[in-house]
Structure formats: C-alpha cells, structure tokens
Write a protein that holds these residues in place. Sequence first.
Motif, PDB file in Angstrom:
ATOM      1  N   SER A 204      -2.003   0.231  10.734  1.00 34.39           N
ATOM      2  CA  SER A 204      -3.415   0.456  11.056  1.00 34.39           C
ATOM      3  C   SER A 204      -4.079   1.394  10.051  1.00 34.39           C
ATOM      4  N   HIS A 205      -3.266   2.071   9.237  1.00 34.59           N
ATOM      5  CA  HIS A 205      -3.818   2.998   8.245  1.00 34.59           C
ATOM      6  C   HIS A 205      -3.948   2.368   6.854  1.00 34.59           C
ATOM      7  N   ILE A 206      -3.687   1.075   6.759  1.00 35.03           N
ATOM      8  CA  ILE A 206      -3.928   0.382   5.487  1.00 35.03           C
ATOM      9  C   ILE A 206      -5.440   0.353   5.250  1.00 35.03           C
ATOM     10  N   PRO A 207      -5.916   0.750   4.067  1.00 37.40           N
ATOM     11  CA  PRO A 207      -7.368   0.818   3.821  1.00 37.40           C
ATOM     12  C   PRO A 207      -8.037  -0.561   3.921  1.00 37.40           C
ATOM     13  N   ARG A 208      -9.185  -0.592   4.574  1.00 39.65           N
ATOM     14  CA  ARG A 208      -9.968  -1.821   4.697  1.00 39.65           C
ATOM     15  C   ARG A 208     -11.389  -1.586   4.195  1.00 39.65           C
ATOM     16  N   CYS A 209     -12.014  -2.669   3.758  1.00 36.96           N
ATOM     17  CA  CYS A 209     -13.395  -2.592   3.276  1.00 36.96           C
ATOM     18  C   CYS A 209     -14.313  -2.229   4.441  1.00 36.96           C
TER      19      CYS A 209
ATOM     20  N   TRP B  14       0.815  -1.212   0.000  1.00 34.86           N
ATOM     21  CA  TRP B  14       0.000   0.000   0.000  1.00 34.86           C
ATOM     22  C   TRP B  14       0.851   1.266   0.000  1.00 34.86           C
ATOM     23  N   SER B  15       2.053   1.176   0.544  1.00 36.43           N
ATOM     24  CA  SER B  15       2.977   2.311   0.442  1.00 36.43           C
ATOM     25  C   SER B  15       3.284   2.598  -1.025  1.00 36.43           C
ATOM     26  N   PHE B  16       3.499   1.503  -1.789  1.00 33.78           N
ATOM     27  CA  PHE B  16       3.759   1.682  -3.226  1.00 33.78           C
ATOM     28  C   PHE B  16       2.556   2.317  -3.910  1.00 33.78           C
ATOM     29  N   TRP B  17       1.356   1.796  -3.637  1.00 30.73           N
ATOM     30  CA  TRP B  17       0.180   2.306  -4.355  1.00 30.73           C
ATOM     31  C   TRP B  17      -0.111   3.766  -4.013  1.00 30.73           C
ATOM     32  N   PHE B  18       0.077   4.146  -2.767  1.00 36.52           N
ATOM     33  CA  PHE B  18      -0.111   5.554  -2.412  1.00 36.52           C
ATOM     34  C   PHE B  18       0.901   6.428  -3.158  1.00 36.52           C
ATOM     35  N   HIS B  19       2.140   5.958  -3.193  1.00 32.37           N
ATOM     36  CA  HIS B  19       3.184   6.724  -3.886  1.00 32.37           C
ATOM     37  C   HIS B  19       2.907   6.776  -5.390  1.00 32.37           C
ATOM     38  N   HIS B  20       2.486   5.650  -5.953  1.00 27.53           N
ATOM     39  CA  HIS B  20       2.211   5.598  -7.391  1.00 27.53           C
ATOM     40  C   HIS B  20       1.047   6.520  -7.755  1.00 27.53           C
ATOM     41  N   TYR B  21      -0.007   6.480  -6.959  1.00 29.45           N
ATOM     42  CA  TYR B  21      -1.158   7.337  -7.234  1.00 29.45           C
ATOM     43  C   TYR B  21      -0.753   8.808  -7.201  1.00 29.45           C
ATOM     44  N   GLU B  22       0.040   9.169  -6.206  1.00 30.89           N
ATOM     45  CA  GLU B  22       0.464  10.569  -6.095  1.00 30.89           C
ATOM     46  C   GLU B  22       1.382  10.952  -7.259  1.00 30.89           C
ATOM     47  N   THR B  23       2.257  10.031  -7.669  1.00 36.17           N
ATOM     48  CA  THR B  23       3.158  10.297  -8.804  1.00 36.17           C
ATOM     49  C   THR B  23       2.362  10.544 -10.079  1.00 36.17           C
ATOM     50  N   VAL B  24       1.392   9.673 -10.347  1.00 35.83           N
ATOM     51  CA  VAL B  24       0.567   9.812 -11.555  1.00 35.83           C
ATOM     52  C   VAL B  24      -0.281  11.078 -11.480  1.00 35.83           C
ATOM     53  N   SER B  25      -0.816  11.371 -10.299  1.00 30.02           N
ATOM     54  CA  SER B  25      -1.654  12.563 -10.135  1.00 30.02           C
ATOM     55  C   SER B  25      -0.864  13.840 -10.388  1.00 30.02           C
ATOM     56  N   ARG B  26       0.426  13.818 -10.033  1.00 33.98           N
ATOM     57  CA  ARG B  26       1.265  15.007 -10.202  1.00 33.98           C
ATOM     58  C   ARG B  26       1.922  15.078 -11.581  1.00 33.98           C
ATOM     59  N   TRP B  27       1.725  14.037 -12.380  1.00 36.08           N
ATOM     60  CA  TRP B  27       2.361  14.033 -13.705  1.00 36.08           C
ATOM     61  C   TRP B  27       1.910  15.275 -14.474  1.00 36.08           C
ATOM     62  N   PRO B  28       2.837  16.002 -15.072  1.00 36.28           N
ATOM     63  CA  PRO B  28       2.450  17.262 -15.724  1.00 36.28           C
ATOM     64  C   PRO B  28       1.490  17.049 -16.885  1.00 36.28           C
ATOM     65  N   ALA B  29       0.639  18.036 -17.090  1.00 32.75           N
ATOM     66  CA  ALA B  29      -0.255  18.000 -18.249  1.00 32.75           C
ATOM     67  C   ALA B  29       0.592  17.874 -19.509  1.00 32.75           C
ATOM     68  N   SER B  30       0.066  17.165 -20.486  1.00 29.56           N
ATOM     69  CA  SER B  30       0.832  16.844 -21.687  1.00 29.56           C
ATOM     70  C   SER B  30       0.303  17.593 -22.896  1.00 29.56           C
ATOM     71  N   GLU B  31       1.222  18.178 -23.657  1.00 24.88           N
ATOM     72  CA  GLU B  31       0.832  18.880 -24.878  1.00 24.88           C
ATOM     73  C   GLU B  31       0.190  17.916 -25.874  1.00 24.88           C
ATOM     74  N   SER B  32       0.727  16.688 -25.942  1.00 25.96           N
ATOM     75  CA  SER B  32       0.166  15.703 -26.878  1.00 25.96           C
ATOM     76  C   SER B  32      -1.261  15.342 -26.492  1.00 25.96           C
ATOM     77  N   TYR B  33      -1.484  15.080 -25.206  1.00 32.42           N
ATOM     78  CA  TYR B  33      -2.844  14.760 -24.761  1.00 32.42           C
ATOM     79  C   TYR B  33      -3.780  15.945 -24.984  1.00 32.42           C
ATOM     80  N   GLN B  34      -3.295  17.160 -24.724  1.00 32.48           N
ATOM     81  CA  GLN B  34      -4.148  18.334 -24.901  1.00 32.48           C
ATOM     82  C   GLN B  34      -4.525  18.528 -26.367  1.00 32.48           C
ATOM     83  N   LYS B  35      -3.578  18.276 -27.265  1.00 34.91           N
ATOM     84  CA  LYS B  35      -3.889  18.364 -28.698  1.00 34.91           C
ATOM     85  C   LYS B  35      -4.908  17.299 -29.095  1.00 34.91           C
ATOM     86  N   LEU B  36      -4.725  16.108 -28.543  1.00 33.21           N
ATOM     87  CA  LEU B  36      -5.652  15.019 -28.845  1.00 33.21           C
ATOM     88  C   LEU B  36      -7.048  15.337 -28.311  1.00 33.21           C
ATOM     89  N   VAL B  37      -7.102  15.929 -27.132  1.00 35.14           N
ATOM     90  CA  VAL B  37      -8.395  16.325 -26.553  1.00 35.14           C
ATOM     91  C   VAL B  37      -9.061  17.390 -27.420  1.00 35.14           C
TER      92      VAL B  37
END
Length: 583
Positions: A466-471, A367-390
């Motif tokens: 204890s902070h690992i997410p549970r259902c 879960w440490s990895f997934w939290f870090h990965h989510y934050e990394t992807v969320s902070r990924w800069p907006a892309s000129e290619s994606y914006q052109k495609l949009v």
Amino acid sequence: MSSPDIVKVLSYLVQESENTSLERYTAAALESSEVYTQLQLLKYMLTVRSPDPPLPTEINQDINRILFHRSHNKLFTSRHSIKEKLRFADLSPKLSIWKGDITTISDVTAIVNAANSALLGCFQPSHRCIDNIIHAAAGPDLRRACYNLVEQRDFTQEPVGSAQITPGFNLPAKMVIHTVGPSLLPGSEPNQEEISQLAACYTSSLAKLEEQEEDGNDKSIVFCCISTGLFSFPNDIASNIAIESVRNYFSEHPHSSISEVIFNVFTETNLKLYRQNFAEYQEREILVPIEQPIFETHHPIIEVSKKLIQDTDYLIVSAGAGLSASVGLDYSSNEVFDKHYRNFKKYGPTRLYETIGHQWPSKLVEWSFWFHHYETVSRWPASESYQKLVRMLNCATNSFVITSNADGFFIKNGYDPKKVYSIQGNYYWIQCPIKCTQDSFRPMDAELQKVKPYIDLSTNLLMDSSHIPRCENCGHIMTMCLRGGWKFNDTPMETEKKKYKELLNKIVRENQKAVLLEFGVGLNTPSVLRWPNEELASENENNFTLIRVGNGPSSTVPIEYIEKENFIVIDADASEVIDLLVS
C-alpha cells in the motif's frame, strides 16, 4: 592530406585473409560500424596476419597513422619522472622500479620484449602477453622487422637467452629488444640451466643495447618481468635473477654507455617483490639512494588541453557513466552490486546495468530496489575528482554541465544545479508512467521519507504494497523519471534543457569558443552525448573543441577526425586526467 581510410584498410585485410568467417565485414558493414569496432577488428587482423607478404605502402601508411594516434593519446611516463632511484654502491648506472604499461614509458632508448622463439610476436588475439601488447602498440612494421631478422639467420628458433633489436616504430621508446626466456611447467622450480638462461636474457639485452649508437653514453633500458607470465618462471626467483644479472653485467662493464635500468612490473605481486629485493640490497649497502632533481612531468596532450580550457569562452563538461565509474559507482561492476545490492541478486541482476529495464517479480520488489538505490546513491561519499572538476568549472569564464548520469553527483559536489542538464533524467524525481499530465511528477526524497518506517532493513524490502507510490492524478503506480521511451517526462529538466540549447546557439551565433570536455562517454547510448558532441565539433570547427577522456570505447573518435586540431583524445582514467588538468 586526407584522413586515413580505415574501411579501405580493413577491406583489404579481410579480403587478403580469405577467412570465410569474416565475410560479413563488407565495405558497407564496416562503413556503418562504430570506430571502436573498427579498431578492434584492425587489432585482430594485424595480430593474426603473417609479415609476408609486406603490406602495400598506402595501406601500411594508413595503419601507422591510426596506430600512432592511438599510441600518443595515452599518458606517457617519462623515465626522468620516476622517483626513488638507486645505484649499486660501486657502480654508476641508476636503477628504479616502475609499475605501468611498458608501451607508455618515454625518454628511453629501449624496452625489452619477452618474445617467443619464433620472434614474430604473438598470433593469438586473446592473449594478454607482453609480446602481444608491444606488437599491437608498435604496429605491423615491428613484426616485419622481426621477420627480416629471422630471414637473415641460419636457424629457425631464436636461442633462449639471446637478444635481437629493432626500431620501436609507433612506441615512445626508440627501440625494442626481443629476448626469449626459459619456459617452465606451471608450478615447477627452475633448474640451474633455466636460471642461467634467464640471467642471459638480461645480460644479452644489455649487451645488445651497448652496441647501438643511439643516445651515446646516456642509454636507458626498461626490462619487463621476463618469463614470469605464460612461461611460468617463479616471480620471486626471477626478480632476484634480474637484479643480480644487471649487477654482474655492470661489474664486468664498468665503463658501460648504459646510464639507467628500469624494472617494469605490471602486477602488485611483482611490485612488492622488487621493492623487497631493493630494500634487502639497501640493508646490505649494495644499493644506495641517489639524490634526484625534481622533474615535473609534462604530458603534451594535457598541456594542450589545459591551454584550451584556460583560453575558452565556455567550458562545457559532458559526462557519461565512465565518470561516475571512476569514483566507484560503476554500473558494470559485479563487486559494486555484491557490496551494495546483495539482497537483490536473487531476482536476477548481478550488475547495476542489468537493472535497467529489468522485469522484477512484482512492483513491491521493483520499488524496494528503487528506494534502496536512491538511498545508496544519495549516501555515496563526496568525490575528490568531482570536487576538482567543479572547481575547474567554477573558475571558467562561463560553464555548464550536460550529463547522462542520473546520480546528481555534480550537484552533490557543489556545482550550481541550475547549470546541470541531466539529459537522461534524474533519480531525484518520480513520474506517472503514462504521463497523464505534464506536472505528474514529484520528489523521490519526500517519498522515501514517508516509506522508510515500512522498509525491512535486513532485506531492503518494502513490507506493505500500500506504500508503493501512485500518481496523485490518475492512480497509476509511479516510475522513476528516467528516459526510456515516449512516456519519459522531462519537465523537471526542461529549464536546463532550454538553457543548454540556447547556450550552443549563442556560441555559434556570436562566434565564440567552447571546449566540450567529455568524460566516460561510451557506446551504451551514443545518440545522447557521444554523437551530438562529435557533430557539434565537426560542423563548427571554429567554435567547438572536443576533448574526449576515457578508456576503451570512450577513448575513440571516428578516424576521419583523428588528425583534426579540434578533436583531442586522452586515453586514460577520468580521475587521473582531472588531477592533471587542475594541477
């Protein structure tokens, strides 16, 4: 005319080779192989095959149809589009430098191949030499033409510094000039004889081109960096020899029919060297710039694709991992992992692909990895290619996106989330691992905000289990909402899933036109996007046109479709193609 039969071609080549290590490639095995595997085997078999005996006519024709298609799926660069052209102050031929794949330059009379002394091409499939690259693109007729030249001469080895010429066959260049450069020991300096031999490669090639009637007084030639690869000639000395040899030739032939010389480089090192040499010649007023008319590059497959997109009723973008890789989030890259995930390398993965299904030492680390990965992807800069495609999507009459990427980049770059179907799931959601109820999922972002105070920023590790997410319903430790078996909960994507299915049915039912513009969809999960897209286009030829964009496996379609009008392949980086489509 029926499509080329690649299984028949490969079966013939395997049987002819009498190579017992290839016995596993039965007709049945070849039939069930992905087209990329078939093409790689074809390349291997043609590289190792002797030019004698000649291939049977039908087999050779099918091979050439396949290779012509592969060659012309690439984005050609016209010589007229190369900027910053110069000429020697007292001579008229134009000179320029161009960095790129020599097999993709067009509107030229000839390209120069740095051949070996046997003149038959390279027989080692793993070699990345220019000889191998040119022969692979031109096809087996090039080796056969070289063989015919060899048979006509009285010596067994082509002399160093001489040149021979053949047609270009499946290349955009009309001809190929083959010259053998001097070979040095790695790290050694050339002696005077070797310097003279390299100079002769350039002057012999120019003289050989001069003899041809093709293109009259507007002949053009593209030189590779002769002898600088496996033959170990020092790059700096070689570039000086190249320019000076060309200058000497035109000084001795002031009325030459050759109007343009292009120095083709493949590495940044050689590009820098040639630019430095050109700059020095300009400072000494030996080279002077030429005013060039503005030439707009037209790529036929881009123009066809633009027209289809403009005229379609529906534009559907189908995006795989290759699209996000083109803007930096490359799951196969060691560099990306080193830069953004170095704290997790000690647990085994060295690339993001290796984290899929990885057995982490504990749920805390996972879960440490997934939290870090989510934050990394969320902070990924907006892309000129994606914006052109949009922007392209928003300009279409109707549009939709289906993607196997869980990164949410279309939404990040401004596209309507109600028109994005993330078929493999999304990092934005976490779910119960046993799917105890259909609504046992919740947003990842809210979860991250709760645990942020408990993450050690130096290690990226969650400090308290204890902070690992549970259902909230059954108490199980949650997992990411990503497709990985029957327990995947696609409820968060259900609305967009229904919209997509209804859209496809409507297009067929109302006999409308749709373009499936596919980016970076390879062979990791072909049943998710790749095969369904092929099936849509093959079964509904009047409704769907598939435009497949990418490199490697992402630039192939089954051979039976290569000559169909509603299957278009563009073998190029996704970002480059997006730029051209919106220009």
